[in-house]
Design a protein around this motif. Structure first.
Motif, PDB file in Angstrom:
ATOM      1  N   SER A   1     -15.886  18.682   2.966  1.00 11.18           N
ATOM      2  CA  SER A   1     -15.530  20.094   3.163  1.00 11.18           C
ATOM      3  C   SER A   1     -14.568  20.585   2.089  1.00 11.18           C
ATOM      4  O   SER A   1     -14.573  21.765   1.737  1.00 11.18           O
ATOM      5  N   THR A   2     -13.750  19.697   1.594  1.00  8.54           N
ATOM      6  CA  THR A   2     -12.787  20.080   0.551  1.00  8.54           C
ATOM      7  C   THR A   2     -13.113  19.427  -0.786  1.00  8.54           C
ATOM      8  O   THR A   2     -12.325  19.508  -1.730  1.00  8.54           O
ATOM      9  N   SER A   3     -14.255  18.754  -0.881  1.00  2.69           N
ATOM     10  CA  SER A   3     -14.672  18.057  -2.100  1.00  2.69           C
ATOM     11  C   SER A   3     -13.556  17.150  -2.614  1.00  2.69           C
ATOM     12  O   SER A   3     -13.171  17.188  -3.793  1.00  2.69           O
ATOM     13  N   SER A   4     -13.023  16.351  -1.723  1.00  2.00           N
ATOM     14  CA  SER A   4     -11.916  15.491  -2.118  1.00  2.00           C
ATOM     15  C   SER A   4     -12.176  14.042  -1.720  1.00  2.00           C
ATOM     16  O   SER A   4     -12.862  13.763  -0.725  1.00  2.00           O
ATOM     17  N   PHE A   5     -11.629  13.155  -2.494  1.00  2.00           N
ATOM     18  CA  PHE A   5     -11.755  11.719  -2.227  1.00  2.00           C
ATOM     19  C   PHE A   5     -10.409  11.100  -2.594  1.00  2.00           C
ATOM     20  O   PHE A   5     -10.221  10.552  -3.669  1.00  2.00           O
ATOM     21  N   ASN A   6      -9.471  11.200  -1.670  1.00  2.00           N
ATOM     22  CA  ASN A   6      -8.093  10.814  -1.946  1.00  2.00           C
ATOM     23  C   ASN A   6      -7.837   9.355  -1.623  1.00  2.00           C
ATOM     24  O   ASN A   6      -8.455   8.770  -0.728  1.00  2.00           O
ATOM     25  N   PHE A   7      -6.885   8.800  -2.321  1.00  2.00           N
ATOM     26  CA  PHE A   7      -6.581   7.372  -2.258  1.00  2.00           C
ATOM     27  C   PHE A   7      -5.119   7.204  -1.861  1.00  2.00           C
ATOM     28  O   PHE A   7      -4.238   7.760  -2.518  1.00  2.00           O
ATOM     29  N   THR A   8      -4.900   6.477  -0.785  1.00  2.00           N
ATOM     30  CA  THR A   8      -3.530   6.264  -0.303  1.00  2.00           C
ATOM     31  C   THR A   8      -3.163   4.794  -0.389  1.00  2.00           C
ATOM     32  O   THR A   8      -3.947   3.932   0.025  1.00  2.00           O
ATOM     33  N   ILE A   9      -1.999   4.540  -0.925  1.00  2.00           N
ATOM     34  CA  ILE A   9      -1.433   3.185  -0.924  1.00  2.00           C
ATOM     35  C   ILE A   9      -0.270   3.192   0.055  1.00  2.00           C
ATOM     36  O   ILE A   9       0.685   3.984  -0.088  1.00  2.00           O
ATOM     37  N   THR A  10      -0.353   2.337   1.027  1.00  2.00           N
ATOM     38  CA  THR A  10       0.689   2.229   2.041  1.00  2.00           C
ATOM     39  C   THR A  10       1.675   1.129   1.639  1.00  2.00           C
ATOM     40  O   THR A  10       1.258   0.087   1.143  1.00  2.00           O
ATOM     41  N   ALA A  11       2.929   1.402   1.847  1.00  2.00           N
ATOM     42  CA  ALA A  11       3.976   0.412   1.520  1.00  2.00           C
ATOM     43  C   ALA A  11       3.780  -0.097   0.103  1.00  2.00           C
ATOM     44  O   ALA A  11       3.545  -1.291  -0.136  1.00  2.00           O
ATOM     45  N   SER A  12       3.903   0.807  -0.850  1.00  2.00           N
ATOM     46  CA  SER A  12       3.614   0.484  -2.246  1.00  2.00           C
ATOM     47  C   SER A  12       4.458  -0.685  -2.758  1.00  2.00           C
ATOM     48  O   SER A  12       5.572  -0.938  -2.271  1.00  2.00           O
ATOM     49  N   GLN A  13       3.885  -1.380  -3.718  1.00  2.00           N
ATOM     50  CA  GLN A  13       4.554  -2.513  -4.341  1.00  2.00           C
ATOM     51  C   GLN A  13       4.549  -2.318  -5.856  1.00  2.00           C
ATOM     52  O   GLN A  13       3.715  -1.586  -6.398  1.00  2.00           O
ATOM     53  N   VAL A  14       5.439  -3.020  -6.517  1.00  2.00           N
ATOM     54  CA  VAL A  14       5.534  -2.904  -7.977  1.00  2.00           C
ATOM     55  C   VAL A  14       4.194  -3.228  -8.633  1.00  2.00           C
ATOM     56  O   VAL A  14       3.803  -2.607  -9.623  1.00  2.00           O
ATOM     57  N   VAL A  15       3.460  -4.153  -8.052  1.00  2.00           N
ATOM     58  CA  VAL A  15       2.165  -4.547  -8.630  1.00  2.00           C
ATOM     59  C   VAL A  15       1.123  -3.431  -8.549  1.00  2.00           C
ATOM     60  O   VAL A  15       0.063  -3.524  -9.162  1.00  2.00           O
ATOM     61  N   ASP A  16       1.412  -2.398  -7.762  1.00  2.00           N
ATOM     62  CA  ASP A  16       0.495  -1.255  -7.687  1.00  2.00           C
ATOM     63  C   ASP A  16       0.661  -0.313  -8.877  1.00  2.00           C
ATOM     64  O   ASP A  16      -0.127   0.622  -9.047  1.00  2.00           O
ATOM     65  N   SER A  17       1.676  -0.537  -9.684  1.00  2.00           N
ATOM     66  CA  SER A  17       1.893   0.302 -10.863  1.00  2.00           C
ATOM     67  C   SER A  17       0.689   0.176 -11.790  1.00  2.00           C
ATOM     68  O   SER A  17       0.338  -0.914 -12.241  1.00  2.00           O
ATOM     69  N   ALA A  18       0.071   1.321 -12.067  1.00  2.00           N
ATOM     70  CA  ALA A  18      -1.164   1.317 -12.846  1.00  2.00           C
ATOM     71  C   ALA A  18      -1.593   2.766 -13.047  1.00  2.00           C
ATOM     72  O   ALA A  18      -1.013   3.685 -12.477  1.00  2.00           O
ATOM     73  N   VAL A  19      -2.634   2.925 -13.851  1.00  2.00           N
ATOM     74  CA  VAL A  19      -3.309   4.213 -13.919  1.00  2.00           C
ATOM     75  C   VAL A  19      -4.545   4.106 -13.041  1.00  2.00           C
ATOM     76  O   VAL A  19      -5.299   3.127 -13.132  1.00  2.00           O
ATOM     77  N   TYR A  20      -4.750   5.102 -12.200  1.00  2.00           N
ATOM     78  CA  TYR A  20      -5.876   5.101 -11.282  1.00  2.00           C
ATOM     79  C   TYR A  20      -6.830   6.233 -11.663  1.00  2.00           C
ATOM     80  O   TYR A  20      -6.409   7.374 -11.841  1.00  2.00           O
ATOM     81  N   PHE A  21      -8.100   5.863 -11.775  1.00  2.00           N
ATOM     82  CA  PHE A  21      -9.121   6.829 -12.160  1.00  2.00           C
ATOM     83  C   PHE A  21     -10.089   7.055 -11.007  1.00  2.00           C
ATOM     84  O   PHE A  21     -10.527   6.110 -10.355  1.00  2.00           O
TER      85      PHE A  21
END
Lengths: 116, 113
Positions: free
Chosen positions: A71-91
């Motif tokens: 309905s909103t043409s969206s595909f969102n990505f959530t990281i819960t309880a982020s960690q340093v290893v999640d540091s990155a560029v996300y495409f």
């Protein structure tokens, strides 16, 4: 015309915070596929998830979850309880079914920095 | 991990020289792609191949040519390198069915002086 927009160029959070990366797409096709990739500082591109346009179920994989809303043409990505290893560029990327080219339309990426 | 290698991994060359980058896969995937990645531009498709000797242009194909004489190898050639072609080049593969994800090689960092 197909297009993928990742409006957030850079996000900075503190470890253990939840963070959502937005992805908005445009397509005229009724059948299409959406993808998320991760590019850590080491530079490789890692496939995370694929979603087809007929499957609007949310997906959860550990601390990662994806919310697909046609309905909103969206595909969102959530990281819960982020960690340093999640540091990155996300495409985020889009592929349409028709034709022979099998090309992906890419967003410009969101750079996520998770600070200790 | 998908079996994709790129060679060389790093290269420094001078303007006007020809350069060939190689992508090799062991997955027997039908589709292969060459991208370049530059700050502020994300990933841009240069050329792709949908079979042996079947190739087509991407969005930034000027100054580049490709060849695919075997399923496993996809070569990218810069006929006469320019400084604007300094970039990180990625090869990717996919099985070729609609909706297939692409798997990427480790990248080649090319510097044209």
């Amino acid at each position: 015309a197909q297009k993928v927009t990742q409006a957030q160029t850079e996000i900075s959070v503190v470890e253990k915070e939840d963070v959502t990366l937005d992805c908005v797409y445009e397509t005229r096709d009724t059948t299409y596929y959406l993808f998320w990739y991760k590019q850590p500082p080491s530079g490789e591109l890692v496939f995370l998830i694929r979603r087809n346009s007929f499957d609007e179920q949310n997906e959860i994989s550990g601390r990662y979850s994806w919310n697909f809303q046609k309905s909103t043409s969206s595909f969102n990505f959530t990281i819960t309880a982020s960690q340093v290893v999640d540091s990155a560029v996300y495409f985020c990327a889009l592929s349409e079914e028709g034709g022979n080219n099998r090309k992906l339309i890419w967003g410009l990426g969101t750079s996520l920095a998770v600070n200790p | 991990d998908a079996g994709i290698t790129q060679s060389p991994r790093h290269k420094v060359t001078e303007t006007g020289t020809p350069v060939t980058l190689r992508c090799h896969q062991t997955e027997n995937h039908r589709y292969m792609y060459w991208y370049r990645q530059d700050p502020g531009h994300g990933l841009r498709l240069i050329h792709y191949s949908y079979g042996v000797k079947d190739t087509d242009k991407g969005e930034v194909s000027d100054g580049y040519s490709v060849s695919r004489s075997k399923t496993e190898d996809f070569l990218l050639t810069l006929e006469s390198a320019t400084s604007s072609q300094t970039s990180v080049y990625f090869c990717a593969i996919s099985e070729g069915l609609a909706g297939n994800e692409q798997f990427f090689g480790p990248g080649t960092r090319l510097t044209v002086l």
